[in-house]
Motif scaffolding. Structure first.
Motif, PDB file in Angstrom:
ATOM      1  N   TRP A  26       8.126   4.109   6.913  1.00 30.59           N
ATOM      2  CA  TRP A  26       6.969   4.645   7.628  1.00 30.59           C
ATOM      3  C   TRP A  26       7.381   5.210   8.974  1.00 30.59           C
ATOM      4  CZ3 TRP A  26       1.754   4.211   5.935  1.00 30.59           C
ATOM      5  CH2 TRP A  26       1.616   3.550   4.703  1.00 30.59           C
ATOM      6  N   HIS A  72       6.635   7.820  -3.379  1.00 24.09           N
ATOM      7  CA  HIS A  72       5.390   7.745  -4.158  1.00 24.09           C
ATOM      8  C   HIS A  72       4.233   8.445  -3.435  1.00 24.09           C
ATOM      9  CE1 HIS A  72       4.533   3.563  -2.174  1.00 24.09           C
ATOM     10  NE2 HIS A  72       3.780   4.453  -1.590  1.00 24.09           N
ATOM     11  N   ASP A 105       3.149   7.373   5.701  1.00 23.93           N
ATOM     12  CA  ASP A 105       3.891   6.830   4.565  1.00 23.93           C
ATOM     13  C   ASP A 105       4.898   7.880   4.087  1.00 23.93           C
ATOM     14  OD1 ASP A 105       4.733   5.732   2.148  1.00 23.93           O
ATOM     15  OD2 ASP A 105       2.700   5.231   1.463  1.00 23.93           O
ATOM     16  N   HIS A 151      -1.097   0.513   4.123  1.00 28.77           N
ATOM     17  CA  HIS A 151      -1.891   1.464   3.333  1.00 28.77           C
ATOM     18  C   HIS A 151      -3.351   1.475   3.753  1.00 28.77           C
ATOM     19  CE1 HIS A 151       1.740   1.489   0.834  1.00 28.77           C
ATOM     20  NE2 HIS A 151       1.342   2.688   0.478  1.00 28.77           N
ATOM     21  N   HIS A 170      -1.323   6.495  -6.006  1.00 28.48           N
ATOM     22  CA  HIS A 170      -0.947   5.811  -4.758  1.00 28.48           C
ATOM     23  C   HIS A 170      -1.938   4.683  -4.439  1.00 28.48           C
ATOM     24  CE1 HIS A 170       0.766   6.637  -0.412  1.00 28.48           C
ATOM     25  NE2 HIS A 170       1.025   5.427  -0.831  1.00 28.48           N
TER      26      HIS A 170
HETATM   27 FE   LIG Z   1       2.568   4.204  -0.101  1.00 19.77          FE
END
Ligand SMILES: [Fe+2]
Length: 253
Positions: free
Chosen positions: A176, A218, A214, A127, A75
């Protein structure tokens, strides 16, 4: 509703202080910048996000068992790194002076840029915030003024976590879940698709992101496969409430 002219004047004053503190000569102000985005930029270094990927504040295995080390490594070092790299390409291609344009200001004006900029400026910002919103498992809970605001705006801490979790669970596809501070200084919960966020002028929901989750596959698929609700349930154990509470206090100033 806040007096926008006053807020903009305050923004200019605060920006001047921030400019001196940063040692840069000028900050270019987007004309459509919102009051709260202005505060997000100038309120604290906690809200100033560099354009480059910053070191992960813990080791890849620090959030186990809730988030496994391999997921964290991929990630951070592949997905998030690729957003930062592509953001650099986009800012160069589109002539953004990253020394004088805070990332938060670019996001608040994102409709003026390309889809590549939108996806990667959002991906990078989201992120960088996400990593800070997490910490090794502890018994921490929201504290102080944040807990009071949660109880005021959602009825109870449990009602808040349920509503936030549902925002993540119900996001169709990738995106998100957000806890944000809206213009009227109320806490709101919402969700954005892809790498959009509430700072963007194209977003249906707007505010200063306080806590972000998130829910792209992934972020959890190696350990949880299709069980996104289980990922969200366990994620609460690694929320860094000290950081989130401090961020709320800064956003309220
Ligand atoms: Fe992500």
């Amino acid at each position: 509703m806040e007096d926008k002219s006053l807020s903009r004047r305050q923004f200019l004053e605060q920006t001047g202080k921030a400019t001196m503190a940063l040692g840069v000569s000028a900050i270019v102000l987007p004309t459509a910048i919102s009051c709260n985005t202005a505060k997000a930029i100038t309120g604290s270094t906690a809200f100033s996000t560099p354009y480059t990927q910053q070191p992960l504040p813990y080791s890849y295995n620090a959030l186990e068992p809730e988030i496994d080390a391999l997921t964290m490594e991929i990630h951070y070092s592949r997905h998030a790194a690729s957003y930062a790299k592509a953001l650099g390409e986009a800012t160069t291609a589109e002539g953004v002076n990253t020394a004088s344009t805070p990332l938060e200001a670019l996001l608040s004006n994102i409709s003026k840029y390309s889809t590549k900029m939108r996806n990667n400026a959002g991906g990078h910002y989201n992120h960088e915030l996400f990593w800070k919103c997490m910490a090794p498992k502890s018994d921490n809970k929201a504290t102080g003024s944040l807990m009071s605001a949660i109880q005021r705006d959602f009825g109870s801490y449990e009602a808040f976590t349920t509503q936030f979790s549902d925002a993540g669970k119900n996001r169709f596809g990738s995106g998100w879940a957000w806890l944000m501070l809206s213009n009227d200084k109320k806490l709101k919960i919402g969700s954005t698709p892809n790498q959009d966020n509430p700072l963007m002028n194209i977003s249906d929901i707007k505010g200063i992101p306080i806590l972000g989750l998130d829910v792209w596959e992934h972020a959890y698929y190696l350990k949880y496969q299709n069980k996104r609700p289980d990922y969200i349930t366990n994620w609460w154990n690694v929320v860094n409430w000290k950081f989130v509470s401090d961020r709320f206090d800064t956003a309220m100033k």
